[in-house]
Design an enzyme around this catalytic site. Structure first.
Site, mmCIF file in Angstrom:
data_model
loop_
_atom_site.group_PDB
_atom_site.id
_atom_site.type_symbol
_atom_site.label_atom_id
_atom_site.label_comp_id
_atom_site.label_asym_id
_atom_site.label_seq_id
_atom_site.Cartn_x
_atom_site.Cartn_y
_atom_site.Cartn_z
ATOM 1 N N LYS A 121 0.822 -1.211 0.000
ATOM 2 C CA LYS A 121 0.000 0.000 0.000
ATOM 3 C C LYS A 121 0.855 1.259 0.000
ATOM 4 O O LYS A 121 0.452 2.274 -0.574
ATOM 5 C CB LYS A 121 -0.951 -0.001 1.201
ATOM 6 C CG LYS A 121 -2.118 -0.973 1.023
ATOM 7 C CD LYS A 121 -3.220 -0.708 2.032
ATOM 8 C CE LYS A 121 -4.380 -1.677 1.834
ATOM 9 N NZ LYS A 121 -5.361 -1.610 2.928
ATOM 10 N N LYS A 203 -7.427 -9.735 -11.599
ATOM 11 C CA LYS A 203 -8.551 -9.974 -10.694
ATOM 12 C C LYS A 203 -9.692 -8.998 -10.974
ATOM 13 O O LYS A 203 -9.442 -7.848 -11.312
ATOM 14 C CB LYS A 203 -8.075 -9.757 -9.243
ATOM 15 C CG LYS A 203 -8.352 -10.945 -8.327
ATOM 16 C CD LYS A 203 -7.802 -10.694 -6.951
ATOM 17 C CE LYS A 203 -8.921 -10.773 -5.933
ATOM 18 N NZ LYS A 203 -8.467 -10.684 -4.559
ATOM 19 N N LYS A 206 -13.582 -3.418 -8.740
ATOM 20 C CA LYS A 206 -14.506 -2.326 -9.070
ATOM 21 C C LYS A 206 -13.757 -1.048 -9.415
ATOM 22 O O LYS A 206 -14.352 -0.096 -9.896
ATOM 23 C CB LYS A 206 -15.500 -2.086 -7.954
ATOM 24 C CG LYS A 206 -14.907 -1.467 -6.728
ATOM 25 C CD LYS A 206 -15.991 -1.126 -5.738
ATOM 26 C CE LYS A 206 -15.561 -1.505 -4.348
ATOM 27 N NZ LYS A 206 -15.922 -2.829 -3.945
#
Ligand code: TRP
Length: 338
Positions: A121, A203, A206
């Site tokens: 991250k 993958k 959204k």
């Protein structure tokens, strides 16, 4: 002893990330739904919407608020009964943040630095590597240890966080005597790994810029069918699971997950048929699979009063347990008791 008669405790938590996709549903929530049915009598189950975790990334306040309620409604729509389980929103129970501070002081900088999610991250958001992102797993440990959870259902991406939770709990118990139950991962059947309909090597997500790549839990029937029909496949026109057939493999995985059919059965079913027939069947299966959850979700979202009442009751029940653990912890550490 009371301990031996007590039901075992399971804690599950999810971040309020906005409307889930078919990938989230088949990968994780379908399992939650099955678990909710199987386990609610046998275990004491806690379900948290982990909204405190979500602000490690910058979010618009209105979005956080909306997404939190949506995720709460979604959990109930899955069939998680708020009477039989404790279903709550993390920020409503201040003990999470309080215990997290104490655990922060019992977590080594080095071990937190080794968390792969932190490293990933920070690479993705170099402009906002905040301290919260770093101590995120410690907050997660607090979520789990507050409820003395025996089991935590975790996917692959959260396994390392459960490991550090166990390490923190064991260390703490080693210093102060038995305070926390050391949680174990709850292994359930691996969920499906659903790939993008437009690029089946990635993958389903959204955040895909191409909305045709993912199916949202709230897409209407004709949109679902259209997206499935425009899924990328190959030119072989033969339905089987094999190398180099990422698109078809993905659709087979989706179909299998929705219908319970094995790959072999699917290959037989579509033997001699083209991709058009296969895609129609996949589209129908997805529509049928999502329909009951979607309908219940929309019904619940139309009744905010009921949702807020459930959230308030859930918070009250959760806090009863959380307060007990926090009190005990603070006493052990040596905070002056009033
Ligand atoms: N970090 C988890 C995720 O992003 C969500 C979460 C927060 C969690 N607290 C937890 C999961 C406690 C299990 C237990 O998926």
């Amino acid at each position: 002893m009371e301990e031996t008669q007590k039901k075992q405790i399971v804690l599950s938590a999810v971040q309020p990330t906005g409307t889930p996709t078919l990938g989230n549903y088949l990968g994780a929530f379908k399992n939650w739904k099955m678990m909710a049915n199987d386990m609610q009598e046998e275990y004491d189950c806690f379900y948290a919407v982990a909204d405190l975790h979500s602000i490690t990334v910058r979010l618009k306040p209105a979005d956080l608020r909306r997404q939190t309620l949506e995720m709460y409604a979604f959990l109930l729509a899955l069939g998680i009964d708020p009477e039989k389980n404790v279903v709550f929103i993390q920020s409503h129970v201040p003990e999470h943040a309080q215990l997290a501070w104490i655990l922060n002081c019992h977590t080594q900088f080095g071990e937190a630095s080794r968390m792969t999610q932190f490293k990933d991250k920070s690479e993705k958001h170099p402009e906002n590597i905040n301290v919260g992102l770093f101590s995120y797993p410690v907050l997660m440990a607090a979520d789990i240890l507050l409820y003395q959870a025996d089991y935590v259902p975790v996917g692959d991406d959260q396994k390392q966080h459960l490991e550090i939770t166990r390490d923190i709990a064991e260390r703490f118990n080693g210093i102060y005597g038995d305070v926390f139950t050391v949680p174990k991962p709850f292994i359930h059947k691996a969920g499906a790994r659903v790939m993008s309909l437009q690029d089946p090597t990635k993958k389903m997500s959204k955040s895909d810029t191409n909305v045709k790549g993912f199916i949202s839990m709230l897409d209407d029937d004709s949109t679902i069918m259209k997206k499935v029909k425009s899924a990328v496949t190959d030119s072989e026109a033969k339905v089987y699971h094999g190398e180099g057939k990422d698109g078809i493999n993905n659709l087979m995985e989706i179909y299998s997950c929705c219908t319970g059919k094995s790959f072999e059965e699917i290959e037989k079913e579509f033997d001699g048929k083209g991709y058009g027939d296969f895609k129609s069947a996949v589209g129908e299966a997805v529509i049928e699979e999502l329909r009951p959850v979607k309908e219940e979700y929309l019904r619940l979202m139309g009744d905010k009063g009921y949702l807020m009442k459930c959230a308030a009751e859930g918070a009250e029940k959760a806090e009863y347990f959380a307060r007990r653990t926090l009190r005990k912890t603070m006493k052990k550490v040596g905070f002056l008791q009033l």
